[in-house]
Design an enzyme around this catalytic site. Structure first.
Site, mmCIF file in Angstrom:
data_model
loop_
_atom_site.group_PDB
_atom_site.id
_atom_site.type_symbol
_atom_site.label_atom_id
_atom_site.label_comp_id
_atom_site.label_asym_id
_atom_site.label_seq_id
_atom_site.Cartn_x
_atom_site.Cartn_y
_atom_site.Cartn_z
ATOM 1 N N ASP A 200 40.030 46.313 40.011
ATOM 2 C CA ASP A 200 40.552 46.159 39.727
ATOM 3 C C ASP A 200 40.510 47.438 38.085
ATOM 4 O O ASP A 200 40.184 48.415 38.327
ATOM 5 C CB ASP A 200 40.067 44.725 38.847
ATOM 6 C CG ASP A 200 40.629 43.644 37.221
ATOM 7 O OD1 ASP A 200 41.221 44.352 36.383
ATOM 8 O OD2 ASP A 200 40.894 42.622 37.528
ATOM 9 N N HIS B 242 43.199 50.240 39.104
ATOM 10 C CA HIS B 242 44.080 50.214 37.956
ATOM 11 C C HIS B 242 43.666 50.926 36.610
ATOM 12 O O HIS B 242 44.057 52.457 37.328
ATOM 13 C CB HIS B 242 43.598 48.479 36.971
ATOM 14 C CG HIS B 242 43.963 47.409 38.035
ATOM 15 N ND1 HIS B 242 44.493 46.428 37.257
ATOM 16 C CD2 HIS B 242 44.773 47.336 39.486
ATOM 17 C CE1 HIS B 242 44.375 45.002 38.226
ATOM 18 N NE2 HIS B 242 44.622 46.155 39.539
#
Ligand SMILES: *[C@@H]1O[C@H](CO)[C@@H](O)[C@H](O)[C@H]1NC(C)=O
Ligand SMILES: *[C@@H]1O[C@H](CO)[C@@H](O)[C@H](O)[C@H]1NC(C)=O
Ligand SMILES: *[C@@H]1O[C@H](CO)[C@@H](O)[C@H](O)[C@H]1NC(C)=O
Length: 275
Positions: free
Chosen positions: A98, A121
Site C-alpha cells: 500500500d 503504491h
C-alpha cells in the site's frame, strides 16, 4: 531480510538513550528469527491495526542500517504519520503493497528526503476528509525520491463526500524520478473506495500551494499528470515546474488532465500542462 544491527536512539527528557536490539535478544547470525523487528505473519497476533507505533514522543531518532520486515501484509501503509509535526525521514528504501508513507490529518512540517519506493503504491497525503473535525496538513516536503514500478508516485487524496472541511497547504514534491509509475502525479479529490458513496458530493478539503518541481522519468499510463480537484473548493496555487514524463504505450502520447485547478506552470512541460 532481517535487521542486523539496529540502534534506537531516543531523547528522554533531554537525555539521549541508546537501545541496542542485540541486548534485547536479537542474534545477527542470518538464521535466528529476530522478531524484534520482523512481523508475525498472523495479523491477529497484533491485536491492533499497527505493528510498531510511536505516540506521545518528542525528539525520537530511529537510525541504523537495519530493516523492518512486515512479511508484506496486504493493504498496509509502511509509515503512517498523523497528529505529528517536525518529522524527517531520509535515506530509506521501502517496498510494500500500500502507501509507503501516508500523512493524515494534523501532519505538519514533514521532510522526506532520498526515499526509494517500489514496488507498491507511493507517497500519499491522505486520505483526508473521512472523519469529522480533521485538522490541516501543512508543510510537507518530499525531495530526491525515486519510485520504481509503483501504482502511484506523489498523491494527495481526499474523500468525497467529506465529513468535515479541512486544509492541505504548503506542499512540495521536488527532484523526483519516476520509473514506470502508473500515476506519477495525482490529486484525487473523489476518493471513495466504498460502493455506496455519493459520487456527486464534492470534497470540502481545500488544497492550495502545492509545488511539483523537477519530476522526470516514465509513466506506465497515458495520463501522467492527473489533477482532479473539488468543484466546491477548487485547488489553488498549484505549480508545475520542469515536468518530463514519457509514456510509450500505443494509446499515447502522454497527457495531463485537470479539473477545478488554478495555478501556474513553467519550464519544461511533458505532458503539456493542463493548468
Ligand atoms: C530535509 O532533510 C534533509 C536531509 O536530512 C536536509 O538536508 C534538508 O535540509 C531538510 N530540509 C528541511 C526543509 O528541513
Ligand atoms: C512550508 O513548509 C516548510 C516545511 O516543509 C516550512 O519550512 C515553511 O516554513 C513553510 N512555509 C510557510 C509559509 O508556512
Ligand atoms: C537532489 O536532486 C537534485 C536534482 O537532481 C540534485 O541536484 C541534488 O544534488 C540532489 N540532492 C541530494 C541531497 O541528493
Amino acid at each position: 531480510m532481517l535487521m542486523l544491527l539496529l540502534v534506537w536512539i531516543t531523547k528522554v527528557r533531554g537525555q539521549t538513550k541508546f537501545f541496542n536490539v542485540m541486548k534485547y535478544g536479537a542474534v545477527p547470525d542470518g538464521k535466528t528469527d529476530n522478531r524484534v523487528l520482523r512481523a508475525s505473519t498472523d495479523p491477529s497476533s497484533l491485536n491492533t491495526d499497527h505493528w510498531i507505533s510511536f505516540r506521545h514522543v518528542d525528539g525520537l531518532t530511529l537510525t541504523g542500517g537495519g530493516s523492518f520486515d512486515g512479511q508484506d501484509s496486504p493493504n498496509t501503509d509502511e509509515i503512517h504519520i498523523g497528529r505529528s509535526s517536525d518529522i524527517q525521514i531520509f535515506d530509506s528504501t521501502i517496498a510494500i503493497e500500500d502507501d509507503y508513507i501516508s500523512m493524515s490529518h494534523r501532519s505538519k512540517n514533514i521532510n522526506i528526503t532520498k526515499v526509494h519506493c517500489g514496488p507498491g503504491h507511493g507517497i500519499s497525503i491522505g486520505s483526508l476528509g473521512k472523519l469529522p473535525n480533521e485538522e490541516p496538513v501543512l508543510g510537507i516536503t518530499a525531495r530526491n525520491c525515486t519510485f520504481s514500478g509503483t501504482s502511484n508516485g506523489v498523491r494527495i487524496k481526499t474523500w468525497a463526500p467529506s465529513a468535515s472541511p479541512s486544509i492541505v497547504s504548503n506542499i512540495t514534491f521536488q527532484d523526483i524520478i519516476m520509473d514506470n509509475v502508473y500515476n506519477p502525479i495525482i490529486i484525487d479529490q473523489q476518493y471513495c473506495p466504498l460502493h455506496n458513496c455519493a459520487k456527486k458530493a464534492a470534497s470540502r478539503v481545500q488544497i492550495s500551494d502545492v509545488k511539483f518541481r523537477n519530476i522526470r522519468g516514465t509513466s506506465s499510463s497515458k495520463v501522467a499528470v492527473n489533477l482532479q480537484c473539488s468543484s466546491s473548493v477548487p485547488c489553488e496555487k498549484i505549480e508545475l515546474m520542469d515536468i518530463n514524463l514519457a509514456y510509450k504505450g500505443s494509446d499515447g502520447p502522454v497527457d495531463s488532465s485537470c479539473s477545478h485547478v488554478s495555478g501556474v506552470s513553467y519550464g519544461e512541460q511533458m505532458p503539456p500542462s493542463c493548468i
